[in-house]
Write a protein that holds these residues in place. Structure first.
Motif, PDB file in Angstrom:
ATOM      1  N   ASN A  32     -47.510-101.402 -49.888  1.00 56.46           N
ATOM      2  CA  ASN A  32     -47.756-101.893 -51.295  1.00 56.46           C
ATOM      3  C   ASN A  32     -48.531-103.108 -51.123  1.00 56.46           C
ATOM      4  OD1 ASN A  32     -46.744 -99.600 -52.298  1.00 56.46           O
ATOM      5  ND2 ASN A  32     -44.812-100.466 -52.370  1.00 56.46           N
ATOM      6  N   THR A  52     -52.894-106.472 -53.171  1.00 59.48           N
ATOM      7  CA  THR A  52     -52.256-105.000 -53.644  1.00 59.48           C
ATOM      8  C   THR A  52     -53.167-104.136 -52.719  1.00 59.48           C
ATOM      9  OG1 THR A  52     -53.793-104.717 -55.237  1.00 59.48           O
ATOM     10  CG2 THR A  52     -51.958-106.098 -55.891  1.00 59.48           C
ATOM     11  N   ASN A  96     -46.002-111.099 -44.963  1.00 63.69           N
ATOM     12  CA  ASN A  96     -44.987-110.318 -45.670  1.00 63.69           C
ATOM     13  C   ASN A  96     -45.698-108.972 -46.176  1.00 63.69           C
ATOM     14  OD1 ASN A  96     -44.216-110.070 -48.850  1.00 63.69           O
ATOM     15  ND2 ASN A  96     -42.384-110.455 -47.555  1.00 63.69           N
ATOM     16  N   VAL A  98     -44.573-105.264 -48.272  1.00 60.26           N
ATOM     17  CA  VAL A  98     -43.758-104.323 -49.050  1.00 60.26           C
ATOM     18  C   VAL A  98     -44.140-102.966 -48.504  1.00 60.26           C
ATOM     19  CG1 VAL A  98     -42.655-103.525 -51.265  1.00 60.26           C
ATOM     20  CG2 VAL A  98     -43.536-106.002 -51.061  1.00 60.26           C
ATOM     21  N   ARG A 100     -42.944 -98.902 -47.762  1.00 60.12           N
ATOM     22  CA  ARG A 100     -42.265 -97.932 -47.782  1.00 60.12           C
ATOM     23  C   ARG A 100     -42.119 -97.110 -46.441  1.00 60.12           C
ATOM     24  NH1 ARG A 100     -43.123 -92.657 -51.821  1.00 60.12           N
ATOM     25  NH2 ARG A 100     -41.238 -91.668 -51.516  1.00 60.12           N
ATOM     26  N   THR A 106     -37.883 -98.802 -49.441  1.00 60.99           N
ATOM     27  CA  THR A 106     -38.916 -99.690 -49.768  1.00 60.99           C
ATOM     28  C   THR A 106     -38.107-101.210 -49.484  1.00 60.99           C
ATOM     29  OG1 THR A 106     -40.212 -98.120 -50.940  1.00 60.99           O
ATOM     30  CG2 THR A 106     -40.822-100.584 -51.206  1.00 60.99           C
ATOM     31  N   TYR A 107     -38.826-101.722 -48.516  1.00 63.33           N
ATOM     32  CA  TYR A 107     -38.450-103.211 -48.218  1.00 63.33           C
ATOM     33  C   TYR A 107     -39.611-104.172 -48.062  1.00 63.33           C
ATOM     34  CZ  TYR A 107     -33.812-101.030 -47.540  1.00 63.33           C
ATOM     35  OH  TYR A 107     -32.544-100.315 -47.708  1.00 63.33           O
ATOM     36  N   PRO A 108     -39.301-105.385 -48.258  1.00 65.91           N
ATOM     37  CA  PRO A 108     -40.058-106.351 -48.108  1.00 65.91           C
ATOM     38  C   PRO A 108     -39.796-106.672 -46.342  1.00 65.91           C
ATOM     39  CG  PRO A 108     -38.281-107.580 -49.029  1.00 65.91           C
ATOM     40  CD  PRO A 108     -38.092-105.822 -49.147  1.00 65.91           C
ATOM     41  N   TYR A 109     -40.869-106.849 -45.529  1.00 73.25           N
ATOM     42  CA  TYR A 109     -40.952-107.120 -44.215  1.00 73.25           C
ATOM     43  C   TYR A 109     -41.649-108.440 -43.907  1.00 73.25           C
ATOM     44  CZ  TYR A 109     -38.654-102.624 -43.248  1.00 73.25           C
ATOM     45  OH  TYR A 109     -38.145-101.396 -43.350  1.00 73.25           O
TER      46      TYR A 109
END
Length: 120
Positions: A32, A52, A96, A98, A100, A106-109
């Motif tokens: 994302n 985005t 950073n 986001v 999936r 779905t996480y922020p890495y």
């Protein structure tokens, strides 16, 4: 497992340019938002620019007109073109994203960061 790896940092004189890259790899289903943050000496981490999946961008006021964020969705990469650098841009820059994963999570890495130092 998902990894973000930044590259492109370094030492430059004020007024010069640098281009940062961020490469995401691993069990990625989709990405994302992708963002660049920075943390200067004694400062909190701040958002520099974001993009985005559709290409909409936003910038911190301090970098508008000087920095440009972009991404290559096919390669899972993001870039930050930094022009007219100033000593106050000195910081560790973090990517950073986001993401999936194929597991459906779905996480922020975060990447490990790359140092940018601008000399006057």
């Amino acid at each position: 497992q998902v990894q973000l790896v930044e590259s492109g940092g370094g030492l430059v004189q004020a007024g010069r340019s640098l281009r940062l890259s961020c490469a995401a790899s691993g069990m990625i289903f989709s990405i994302n938002a992708m963002n660049w943050y920075r943390q200067g000496p004694g400062n909190q981490r701040e958002l520099v620019a974001g993009i985005t999946s559709g290409g909409s961008t936003n910038y911190a006021d301090s970098v508008k007109g000087r920095f440009t964020i972009s991404r290559d969705n096919a390669k899972n990469m993001a870039f930050l073109q930094m022009n007219s650098l100033k000593p106050e841009d000195t910081a560790v820059y973090y990517c950073n994203a986001v993401i999936r994963t194929f597991r459906g999570d779905t996480y922020p890495y975060w990447g490990q960061g790359t140092q940018v130092t601008v000399s006057s």
